[in-house]
Design a protein around this motif. Structure first.
Motif, short mmCIF file in Angstrom:
data_model
loop_
_atom_site.label_atom_id
_atom_site.label_comp_id
_atom_site.label_asym_id
_atom_site.label_seq_id
_atom_site.Cartn_x
_atom_site.Cartn_y
_atom_site.Cartn_z
N GLN A 19 0.84 -1.20 0.00
CA GLN A 19 0.00 0.00 0.00
C GLN A 19 0.87 1.25 0.00
O GLN A 19 1.99 1.24 0.53
CB GLN A 19 -0.91 0.01 1.22
CG GLN A 19 -2.07 -0.96 1.13
CD GLN A 19 -3.09 -0.75 2.23
OE1 GLN A 19 -2.76 -0.29 3.31
NE2 GLN A 19 -4.34 -1.09 1.94
N ALA A 20 0.34 2.30 -0.54
CA ALA A 20 1.05 3.58 -0.54
C ALA A 20 1.41 3.96 0.89
O ALA A 20 0.62 3.80 1.81
CB ALA A 20 0.20 4.67 -1.18
N LYS A 29 5.09 5.23 -3.18
CA LYS A 29 4.02 5.94 -3.86
C LYS A 29 3.56 5.11 -5.06
O LYS A 29 4.34 4.32 -5.60
CB LYS A 29 4.53 7.30 -4.35
CG LYS A 29 5.10 8.18 -3.24
CD LYS A 29 5.67 9.46 -3.81
CE LYS A 29 6.24 10.34 -2.70
NZ LYS A 29 6.80 11.61 -3.23
N PRO A 30 2.35 5.31 -5.51
CA PRO A 30 1.87 4.56 -6.70
C PRO A 30 2.80 4.74 -7.91
O PRO A 30 2.96 3.81 -8.69
CB PRO A 30 0.49 5.15 -6.94
CG PRO A 30 0.02 5.56 -5.58
CD PRO A 30 1.26 6.07 -4.89
N SER A 41 -0.21 0.23 -4.35
CA SER A 41 -1.63 0.57 -4.50
C SER A 41 -1.94 1.85 -3.72
O SER A 41 -1.39 2.11 -2.66
CB SER A 41 -2.49 -0.57 -3.99
OG SER A 41 -2.27 -0.78 -2.61
N SER A 42 -2.88 2.61 -4.27
CA SER A 42 -3.24 3.88 -3.63
C SER A 42 -4.36 3.70 -2.63
O SER A 42 -4.98 2.66 -2.55
CB SER A 42 -3.64 4.89 -4.69
OG SER A 42 -4.70 4.39 -5.46
#
Length: 124
Positions: free
Chosen positions: A13-14, A87-88, A123-124
């Motif tokens: 995850q971000a 970050k994405p 992932s954002s």
């Protein structure tokens, strides 16, 4: 000949961390400069980070400064890339590379051997 094998990629995850590793066979990595590059879909391969032969100098792309750290584990003939606050836009296939001649730097053409890459997805 040098064989490089990357590991440690995955889905995160971000804001999370991930550590990539690059193990070598055929030569002792501590003798050479090492680097990480990445390639996102539809984009050219770009530099991420590099470490000098001695480990005393490191180089980073502006986009990862302050978030990524490259370092050696000479005892295990391995180079790592610690990635924090992902970050994405960091999503890409990450490649390890070794530079047989010269020292340091982020110029892709200076690196002679490459691994097969490991996928990092943020992932954002």
């Amino acid at each position: 000949q040098v064989q490089l094998v990357e590991s440690g990629g995955g889905l995160v995850q971000a804001g999370g961390p991930l550590r990539l590793s690059c193990a070598a066979s055929g030569r002792t990595l501590s003798t050479y400069s090492m680097a990480w590059f990445r390639q996102a879909p539809g984009k050219e391969r770009e530099s991420v980070a590099a470490v000098s032969r001695s480990g005393g100098s490191t180089y980073y792309a502006d986009s990862v400064k302050g978030r990524f750290t490259i370092f050696r584990d000479s005892a295990r003939n391995t180079v790592h890339l610690q990635m924090n606050n992902l970050k994405p836009e960091d999503t890409a296939v990450y490649y390890c590379a070794v530079r047989l001649f010269g020292d340091g730097g982020l110029v892709r053409d200076h690196y002679n051997y490459w691994g097969q890459g490991t996928q990092v997805t943020v992932s954002s």
